[in-house]
Scaffold this motif. Structure first.
Motif, PDB file in Angstrom:
ATOM      1  N   SER A 222       1.087  -1.173   0.041  1.00  0.00           N
ATOM      2  CA  SER A 222      -0.147  -0.320   0.361  1.00  0.00           C
ATOM      3  C   SER A 222       1.199   1.674  -0.428  1.00  0.00           C
ATOM      4  O   SER A 222       1.750   1.306   1.088  1.00  0.00           O
ATOM      5  CB  SER A 222      -0.890  -0.376   0.881  1.00  0.00           C
ATOM      6  OG  SER A 222      -1.395   1.398   1.621  1.00  0.00           O
ATOM      7  N   ALA A 223       0.895   2.148  -0.957  1.00  0.00           N
ATOM      8  CA  ALA A 223       1.780   3.202  -0.827  1.00  0.00           C
ATOM      9  C   ALA A 223       1.326   4.162   0.519  1.00  0.00           C
ATOM     10  O   ALA A 223       2.671   4.627   0.280  1.00  0.00           O
ATOM     11  CB  ALA A 223       0.798   3.648  -2.496  1.00  0.00           C
ATOM     12  N   PRO A 224       0.851   4.464   0.485  1.00  0.00           N
ATOM     13  CA  PRO A 224       1.019   5.554   1.635  1.00  0.00           C
ATOM     14  C   PRO A 224       1.168   5.185   2.613  1.00  0.00           C
ATOM     15  O   PRO A 224       2.205   5.913   3.777  1.00  0.00           O
ATOM     16  CB  PRO A 224      -1.005   6.171   1.934  1.00  0.00           C
ATOM     17  CG  PRO A 224      -1.907   5.017   1.379  1.00  0.00           C
ATOM     18  CD  PRO A 224      -0.713   4.434   0.827  1.00  0.00           C
ATOM     19  N   ALA A 227       5.325   4.141   1.421  1.00  0.00           N
ATOM     20  CA  ALA A 227       6.138   5.337   0.897  1.00  0.00           C
ATOM     21  C   ALA A 227       6.956   5.972   1.838  1.00  0.00           C
ATOM     22  O   ALA A 227       8.013   6.233   1.643  1.00  0.00           O
ATOM     23  CB  ALA A 227       4.925   6.328   0.127  1.00  0.00           C
TER      24      ALA A 227
END
Lengths: 281, 105
Positions: A222-224, A227
């Motif tokens: 999941s990007a959030p 990252a």
């Protein structure tokens, strides 16, 4: 996704990898326990985020080792056939493994890492190797010893076996698997410690990528979450490697051992459904 | 002598690839993160997530591209033993990708 959580993820990743970088150790093993126990994240998305940060740290720190000619890239590519095969096995297995088992396995790896940190790494004695025909032997420049140091690579099959298991653990738990790579490189293959560290750092990236690519297309990464964790750990690791230790490193090392042991106990308790920590979300 | 020089050139190329790749991936991720922090409430969260995902994908692909570079150099040097090892690593990663695409958890 709240801004507070993003900043917390960034800070945790930067802090642990800063300390790890100062000690010259990988701190990827801290990310999943902290994200699950304190951040209240699902263990599978924590593993996905951790894998991305393991890849990023491996790539970010590879250049100086390559320039100093410490990385044995031929040995690396041979061993990577075993680590990536282990990672593929992990990708096939991970869906069938209950979450409680992942917590327990992680706790065990943390305990073994704590024991490993207490012991100093032993430089293996060099002896004639039976694996000369594999053309893996090399030499590296050593400033302390003065000049070029030649070395031979020993017990390749034992090394490949341990590397397969390291790849499997990497895919299941989202770690670099230093706990298995150190005995594989130092004890089985009998590499000089500097070559061992540089070569295993080089291999960690592609090992983690072999499972991360499958998790990415499955939508588990999941990007959030991934990252801020990846960016924080790269910045922390690069900065940590440049900071001279003012605290005696034995005390810092002991702190790390205690933290590993505490997280190990919590992960194992969590596997049995007992939670002690206060969760943020 | 020339073998040593070739080896050094390969090491330098790998170092440059990994360093520039990490910088680009982190720049994309950083841009995406700043976007989510700056735009509040997030009007275009999709664009920010796309930037972060592009950075994450670049970081994941980076070591795989590194193996591809090693494969091409080993093939050019007719070093079949290590070219085979590099090809095997790429094949295993391709299978892993296929497993990820065609199985659901």
């Amino acid at each position: 996704m709240s801004i507070g959580l993003e900043l917390w993820l960034f800070g945790v990743a930067a802090g642990t990898s800063l300390l790890g970088g100062m000690l010259g150790m990988a701190s990827g093993v801290f990310i999943v326990p902290v994200l699950t126990l304190f951040g209240g994240l699902d263990i599978r998305s924590a593993i996905g985020a951790s894998l991305v940060s393991v890849i990023a740290c491996s790539c970010a720190s590879a250049a100086p080792f390559l320039h100093q000619r410490l990385t044995n890239i031929r040995l690396a590519i041979v061993l990577e056939t075993a680590t990536t095969l282990g990672a593929l096995t992990g990708v096939l297995l991970v869906g069938a493994i209950p979450t409680a088992f992942l917590f327990a396995l992680f706790g065990l790896v943390l305990l073994l890492s704590a024991v490993q940190m207490l012991r100093a790494r032993q430089q293996a004695q060099s002896a004639p190797s039976r694996w000369v025909a594999w053309q893996l032997d090399a030499s590296y420049p050593d400033a302390e010893l003065g000049g070029e140091v030649a070395y031979q690579v020993h017990r390749v099959p034992a090394g490949l076996g341990l590397m397969y298991l390291a790849g499997l653990l990497s895919a299941l738990l989202g770690i670099g698997s230093g706990v298995l790579k150190v005995p594989a490189m130092d004890t089985a293959l009998r590499l000089p410690i500097k070559v061992s560290s540089a070569t295993s750092n080089f291999m960690i990236g592609v090992t983690a990528a072999a499972s991360a690519i499958a998790y990415f297309v499955r939508g588990i990464i999941s990007a959030p979450i991934a990252a801020p964790v990846a960016l924080g750990s790269v910045l922390g690791a690069l900065l940590g490697a440049r900071i001279l230790l003012r605290v005696p490193s034995t005390r810092l090392r002991l702190m790390f051992v205690l933290a590993l042991a505490a997280l190990a106990i919590e992960m194992i308790l969590n596997a049995f459904g007992v939670t002690l920590t206060h969760r943020l979300s | 002598m020339s073998v040593v020089l070739d080896e050094r050139r390969l090491e330098d190329r790998l170092a440059r690839l990994l360093w520039l790749g990490t910088l680009s991936g982190c720049a994309l991720i950083g841009a995406g993160l700043l976007w989510t922090l700056a735009v509040h409430p997030p009007i275009s969260a999709h664009a920010a997530y796309a930037l972060m995902n592009a950075g994450i994908l670049l970081l994941i692909l980076l070591p795989i591209v590194r193996v591809g570079l090693m494969l091409s150099v080993f093939l050019r040097e007719r070093d079949l033993r290590f070219a085979t090892a590099a090809a095997a690593v790429l094949l295993i990663i391709a299978i892993s990708l296929a497993v990820g695409l065609w199985t659901r958890v």
